[in-house]
Design a protein around this motif. Structure first.
Motif, short mmCIF file in Angstrom:
data_model
loop_
_atom_site.label_atom_id
_atom_site.label_comp_id
_atom_site.label_asym_id
_atom_site.label_seq_id
_atom_site.Cartn_x
_atom_site.Cartn_y
_atom_site.Cartn_z
N MET A 275 32.18 -2.62 -30.01
CA MET A 275 32.45 -2.00 -31.37
C MET A 275 33.28 -0.67 -31.29
N ASP A 276 34.26 -0.90 -32.30
CA ASP A 276 35.41 0.11 -32.22
C ASP A 276 35.06 1.32 -33.18
N ILE A 277 35.16 2.52 -32.99
CA ILE A 277 35.06 3.58 -34.04
C ILE A 277 36.48 4.53 -33.88
N SER A 278 36.97 4.54 -35.22
CA SER A 278 38.14 5.28 -35.40
C SER A 278 37.91 6.58 -36.09
N ILE A 279 38.49 7.56 -35.70
CA ILE A 279 38.56 8.89 -36.50
C ILE A 279 39.72 9.42 -36.89
N VAL A 280 40.57 8.43 -37.31
CA VAL A 280 42.02 8.66 -37.86
C VAL A 280 41.52 9.18 -39.25
#
Length: 180
Positions: A106-111
């Motif tokens: 599972m990927d999580i981005s905070i961009v």
């Protein structure tokens, strides 16, 4: 009053977030890639949190995304439709079968910036998905065995003796912390 947006993280920031959510977390280093990452577990399933894209400056310690990954060892054959069924039914994670290994990712981005509550919610989603995977594989493998197939998965576990699907032997993961 609105929360301050998080636009980048360090491993220390992420470890603190996970510990506040009740996880035991350790920092480990990949000796081949010379990269630090975090290791934890949930419901006996060990997982890694790998930093993603590094941001310029700050000696590359800050990153803008991360991947939660749990690797399971496959004994025999795992039905591809079981893997594909998971991927069709779930939005936030994916299963990948590569040779004798099954990876839940599972990927999580905070961009662009997210709140700490948003990050905490993604940790909770990961926890739920990891727990669902055990049940999903148990039921799927049980159905396969009822059809006469001899298939199995060994999972990396942090707590031996946790619930396992039929024909699935837990493999210990040296140094894995206790699940939360």
């Amino acid at each position: 009053m609105s929360e301050i947006l998080v636009t980048s993280l360090t491993l220390d920031d992420l470890r603190d977030l996970l510990q506040q959510a009740g996880y035991r977390v350790e920092t480990v280093s990949d000796p081949v890639a010379n990269v630090a990452y975090l290791r934890s577990a949930t419901s006996g399933l060990a997982f890694d949190i790998r930093p993603g894209n590094r941001l310029a400056g700050d000696e590359g310690r800050r990153f803008a995304d991360m991947a939660f990954v749990s690797i399971l060892q496959v004994n025999g054959e795992l039905p591809r439709d079981l893997v594909n069924g998971w991927n069709v039914a779930r939005r936030f994670s994916r299963l990948q079968l590569s040779g004798r290994f099954l990876a839940l990712c599972m990927d999580i981005s905070i961009v662009g910036g997210v709140t700490r509550s948003h990050l905490r919610t993604h940790v909770e989603i990961w926890d739920q998905l990891a727990q669902e995977l055990i049940v999903y594989l148990r039921e799927g493998l049980r159905g396969s065995q009822a059809n006469g197939a001899d298939r199995g998965v060994e999972r990396d576990v942090a707590a031996p003796g946790s619930v396992d699907p039929p024909n699935v032997d837990p493999a210990t993961w040296p140094g894995a912390p206790t699940s939360h």
